[in-house]
Scaffold this active site. Structure first.
Site, PDB file in Angstrom:
ATOM      1  N   ASN A 132      62.706  26.202  27.178  1.00 42.08           N
ATOM      2  CA  ASN A 132      61.973  26.407  26.037  1.00 42.08           C
ATOM      3  C   ASN A 132      61.293  27.790  26.122  1.00 42.08           C
ATOM      4  O   ASN A 132      60.991  28.155  24.943  1.00 42.08           O
ATOM      5  CB  ASN A 132      61.042  25.307  26.220  1.00 42.08           C
ATOM      6  CG  ASN A 132      60.010  25.579  25.204  1.00 42.08           C
ATOM      7  OD1 ASN A 132      60.043  25.447  23.749  1.00 42.08           O
ATOM      8  ND2 ASN A 132      58.572  25.864  25.563  1.00 42.08           N
ATOM      9  N   SER A 138      66.404  28.402  17.455  1.00 40.65           N
ATOM     10  CA  SER A 138      65.490  28.834  16.199  1.00 40.65           C
ATOM     11  C   SER A 138      66.378  28.762  15.054  1.00 40.65           C
ATOM     12  O   SER A 138      67.711  29.035  15.035  1.00 40.65           O
ATOM     13  CB  SER A 138      64.760  29.920  16.539  1.00 40.65           C
ATOM     14  OG  SER A 138      63.965  30.561  15.297  1.00 40.65           O
ATOM     15  N   TYR A 162      63.979  39.794  17.283  1.00 43.61           N
ATOM     16  CA  TYR A 162      63.643  38.297  17.757  1.00 43.61           C
ATOM     17  C   TYR A 162      64.938  37.547  17.199  1.00 43.61           C
ATOM     18  O   TYR A 162      65.482  36.768  18.002  1.00 43.61           O
ATOM     19  CB  TYR A 162      62.463  37.957  16.889  1.00 43.61           C
ATOM     20  CG  TYR A 162      62.272  36.125  17.221  1.00 43.61           C
ATOM     21  CD1 TYR A 162      62.031  35.768  18.373  1.00 43.61           C
ATOM     22  CD2 TYR A 162      62.507  35.308  15.994  1.00 43.61           C
ATOM     23  CE1 TYR A 162      61.690  34.447  18.588  1.00 43.61           C
ATOM     24  CE2 TYR A 162      62.437  33.985  16.090  1.00 43.61           C
ATOM     25  CZ  TYR A 162      61.814  33.414  17.401  1.00 43.61           C
ATOM     26  OH  TYR A 162      61.737  32.339  17.589  1.00 43.61           O
ATOM     27  N   GLU A 174      51.699  28.782  20.069  1.00 44.40           N
ATOM     28  CA  GLU A 174      51.187  29.892  19.903  1.00 44.40           C
ATOM     29  C   GLU A 174      52.006  31.120  19.421  1.00 44.40           C
ATOM     30  O   GLU A 174      51.939  32.314  19.558  1.00 44.40           O
ATOM     31  CB  GLU A 174      50.847  30.452  21.634  1.00 44.40           C
ATOM     32  CG  GLU A 174      49.720  29.473  22.240  1.00 44.40           C
ATOM     33  CD  GLU A 174      49.314  29.682  23.473  1.00 44.40           C
ATOM     34  OE1 GLU A 174      50.300  30.511  24.081  1.00 44.40           O
ATOM     35  OE2 GLU A 174      48.714  29.010  23.942  1.00 44.40           O
TER      36      GLU A 174
HETATM   37  C1  8X3 Z   1      60.601  30.381  14.885  1.00 43.93           C
HETATM   38  C2  8X3 Z   1      61.176  30.415  13.502  1.00 43.93           C
HETATM   39  O1  8X3 Z   1      61.445  31.687  11.166  1.00 43.93           O
HETATM   40  O2  8X3 Z   1      59.634  32.415  12.415  1.00 43.93           O
HETATM   41  O3  8X3 Z   1      61.632  30.668  15.672  1.00 43.93           O
HETATM   42  O4  8X3 Z   1      61.652  32.894  13.286  1.00 43.93           O
HETATM   43  S1  8X3 Z   1      61.103  31.939  12.308  1.00 43.93           S
END
Ligand code: 8X3
Length: 260
Positions: A91, A144, A157, A194
Site C-alpha cells: 500500500n 490507482s 505519479y 494524506e
Molecule cells: C489517487 C487518484 O486521480 O489523484 O491515486 O491520481 S488521483
C-alpha cells in the site's frame, strides 16, 4: 470479534489512510498484523488500539521503504513466525508535486519512483519467496485510477502507478504457478488520507480538492481489498477499479457539491 487466525497480514504504509483502514478491517477479522511504515509513534498507537479492540497480535515494523537495506534489516528483525505472511498489501505510495513536466521537481520524481515502484519491489522480493516455499499466499497492490489513465500534471505519479499495474500483471504471471494470487485495487479520489496534503507539500488550500464532490473514503478501498482476500482459494480478483459516484474518470468529476 473473530478468533485470532494463524498467519499474519503484512501491510505497508499502515500508519494512515488506506493502510490504516486495512489494519482495522483485517484486525476486526482476527488476523495477526505486521504494520509497516516510517512513523513509529503513529504505528505504536495503532498497534495499541488494535490489540485492545480485537485482541490480536500486532508487530510494528518501522523503516523507510525507499531504502533497500532498511527493508531487509526490518524483515530480518522479525521472529520466524512473522516471516510467513498469508497476504502482503503493498500500500505504501504517495504523490509529490503537481507540475507540468517541464516544471517538475527532480526530487519529487525520485521520491515517487523510489516509494511507489522500488519500495514495492524491495518488500515483494523479501516476502514473495516465503509464499513460493509454502505454495500459498496472496499479494494485493494498491494501484490507482492513475495506473490506467493520465491527467494534466499527473505525469510521473501516473507513470509510477502504470508501473504498479504492469508489476501486478507480471507478478501474477510469475507467481500463479506457485499457487499465489496477485491482484490490485485501483481507487480514484480517496479522502481521509494524506494523499492531497502530501502532493501539495502541506498547502491546505491547494489540497482541498475534495470539497465540492463526495469521494471515496479509505474504508471503501480497504473493504475492496478485504473482498479480494476473502474470496475462495480458487478465485483471484485481478483488479477492482473504484471511484466515488460523482467521479467518472480521472478527468471528469461532477463538482456539484456533496449530493450523495
Ligand atoms: C489517487 C487518484 O486521480 O489523484 O491515486 O491520481 S488521483
Amino acid at each position: 470479534m473473530e478468533k485470532q487466525k494463524e498467519l499474519p497480514i503484512f501491510i505497508t504504509g499502515a500508519s494512515s489512510g488506506i493502510g490504516r483502514a486495512c489494519a482495522e478491517i483485517f484486525g476486526s477479522h482476527g488476523h495477526p498484523l505486521i504494520v509497516a511504515g516510517r512513523r513509529r509513534e503513529k504505528l505504536e498507537k495503532l498497534r495499541d488500539q488494535l490489540v485492545a479492540e480485537f485482541g490480536i497480535e500486532v508487530q510494528v515494523l518501522c523503516f523507510d521503504i525507499r531504502d533497500s537495506k532498511a527493508c531487509r534489516k526490518a524483515w530480518e528483525s522479525l521472529e520466524e513466525k512473522w516471516k510467513r505472511p498469508d497476504l502482503l498489501i503493498n500500500n505504501a505510495g504517495l504523490a509529490k508535486g503537481f507540475h507540468p513536466i517541464h516544471e517538475g521537481m527532480e526530487e519529487d520524481w525520485e521520491t515517487m519512483i523510489d516509494t511507489n515502484i522500488k519500495g514495492l519491489l524491495y518488500i515483494t522480493r523479501l516476502v514473495a519467496p516465503t509464499m513460493v516455499d509454502r505454495k500459498k499466499g496472496q499479494i494485493i497492490n494498491v494501484c490507482s485510477t492513475a495506473g490506467h489513465e493520465t491527467y494534466p500534471n499527473g505525469n510521473v505519479y501516473c507513470a509510477t502507478k502504470h508501473a504498479v499495474d504492469a508489476l501486478t500483471k507480471s507478478m501474477r504471471l510469475d507467481l500463479h504457478t506457485h499457487g499465489i494470487r496477485v491482484g490490485q485495487v485501483s481507487p480514484g479520489h480517496v479522502e481521509e488520507t494524506e494523499f492531497a496534503i502530501t502532493r501539495f507539500g502541506g498547502d491546505k488550500e491547494k489540497a482541498a480538492i475534495y470539497k465540492d464532490f463526495n469521494p471515496l473514503r479509505s474504508r471503501d478501498v480497504a473493504e475492496a481489498i478485504y473482498f479480494i482476500y476473502s474470496r475462495p482459494a480458487h478465485v483471484n480478483v485481478q483488479d477492482i477499479q473504484l471511484m466515488g459516484t460523482q467521479q467518472a474518470s480521472s478527468n471528469f468529476i461532477h463538482r456539484s457539491g456533496r449530493i450523495y
